[in-house]
Scaffold this motif. Structure first.
Motif, PDB file in Angstrom:
ATOM      1  N   SER A 153       0.810  -1.218   0.000  1.00  0.00           N
ATOM      2  CA  SER A 153       0.000   0.000   0.000  1.00  0.00           C
ATOM      3  C   SER A 153       0.847   1.273   0.000  1.00  0.00           C
ATOM      4  CB  SER A 153      -0.976   0.013   1.172  1.00  0.00           C
ATOM      5  OG  SER A 153      -0.281   0.002   2.394  1.00  0.00           O
ATOM      6  N   ARG A 175       2.010   1.763  -3.484  1.00  0.00           N
ATOM      7  CA  ARG A 175       0.917   2.223  -4.354  1.00  0.00           C
ATOM      8  C   ARG A 175       0.719   3.723  -4.192  1.00  0.00           C
ATOM      9  NH1 ARG A 175      -1.790  -2.558  -2.473  1.00  0.00           N
ATOM     10  NH2 ARG A 175      -3.102  -1.232  -1.174  1.00  0.00           N
ATOM     11  N   GLN A 176       0.745   4.211  -2.964  1.00  0.00           N
ATOM     12  CA  GLN A 176       0.596   5.652  -2.741  1.00  0.00           C
ATOM     13  C   GLN A 176       1.781   6.407  -3.337  1.00  0.00           C
ATOM     14  OE1 GLN A 176      -2.175   7.282  -1.527  1.00  0.00           O
ATOM     15  NE2 GLN A 176      -1.026   8.963  -2.441  1.00  0.00           N
ATOM     16  N   TRP A 177       2.966   5.855  -3.194  1.00  0.00           N
ATOM     17  CA  TRP A 177       4.174   6.462  -3.756  1.00  0.00           C
ATOM     18  C   TRP A 177       4.034   6.602  -5.273  1.00  0.00           C
ATOM     19  CZ3 TRP A 177       7.957   4.159  -6.957  1.00  0.00           C
ATOM     20  CH2 TRP A 177       9.140   4.890  -7.103  1.00  0.00           C
ATOM     21  N   ARG A 182      -4.726   3.411 -13.317  1.00  0.00           N
ATOM     22  CA  ARG A 182      -4.699   4.654 -12.524  1.00  0.00           C
ATOM     23  C   ARG A 182      -4.397   5.847 -13.428  1.00  0.00           C
ATOM     24  NH1 ARG A 182      -6.299   1.236  -9.946  1.00  0.00           N
ATOM     25  NH2 ARG A 182      -8.176   2.248 -10.621  1.00  0.00           N
ATOM     26  N   LEU A 203       1.154   6.702  -6.990  1.00  0.00           N
ATOM     27  CA  LEU A 203       0.095   7.672  -7.284  1.00  0.00           C
ATOM     28  C   LEU A 203       0.597   9.105  -7.162  1.00  0.00           C
ATOM     29  CD1 LEU A 203      -2.970   5.997  -5.541  1.00  0.00           C
ATOM     30  CD2 LEU A 203      -2.504   6.156  -7.999  1.00  0.00           C
ATOM     31  N   ASP A 204       1.537   9.329  -6.260  1.00  0.00           N
ATOM     32  CA  ASP A 204       2.116  10.662  -6.104  1.00  0.00           C
ATOM     33  C   ASP A 204       3.051  11.019  -7.254  1.00  0.00           C
ATOM     34  OD1 ASP A 204       0.761  10.919  -3.713  1.00  0.00           O
ATOM     35  OD2 ASP A 204       2.491  10.368  -2.470  1.00  0.00           O
TER      36      ASP A 204
END
Length: 147
Positions: free
Chosen positions: A39, A42-44, A88, A46-47
């Protein structure tokens, strides 16, 4: 010299059990490597949607091998990391097409596709239409001006 009883660990693991190993039968807890999620990676990602990100970059960020990262990612998300990344990016492109008047080339760059041709290919593959056709079908109607 004291002999420790050995435990047989099969080479192939059942997919219903966590990947654990036990060196000796007198060990109280198995050594499990299931506490690490993807997770944060994944955030990394998306950023950094506009930046080129490879599978190796994701695995490195998660401090895992590519194989382990891919397996865990697929178990957590339900798709491969690169397919998830493309989806995404496509979702972000759809949002920009609906809410801005940026050109397809600018949107392709902003979403990490780099090239409008690649963006068009993804739109045709996943949505069955071109980015401009998507924009026409999904953008907010322009208010009518009084004459």
């Amino acid at each position: 010299m004291e002999q420790h009883p050995r435990v047989h660990v099969p080479l192939r693991r059942s997919t219903s059990r966590p990947a654990c190993s036990t060196r000796h039968a007198n060990r109280t807890e198995p050594v499990c490597d299931t506490d690490r999620s993807t997770s944060a990676t994944r955030q990394w990602v998306l950023d950094r949607l506009a930046e080129p990100v490879t599978l190796e970059d994701m695995a490195r960020h998660a401090h895992m091998s590519v194989r382990t990262f891919t397996r865990r990612f697929r178990n957590e998300v339900g798709s491969s990391p690169l397919k998830w990344l493309a989806q995404r990016r496509l979702a972000h492109a759809r949002l920009l097409l609906e809410s801005t008047d940026l050109t397809v080339a600018r949107i392709a760059t902003a979403c990490g596709f780099g090239d409008p041709v690649v963006l068009r290919k993804h739109f045709h593959t996943y949505l069955g239409l071109s980015p401009l056709a998507y924009r026409r079908a999904h953008s907010a109607p322009q208010p009518m001006t009084a004459r």
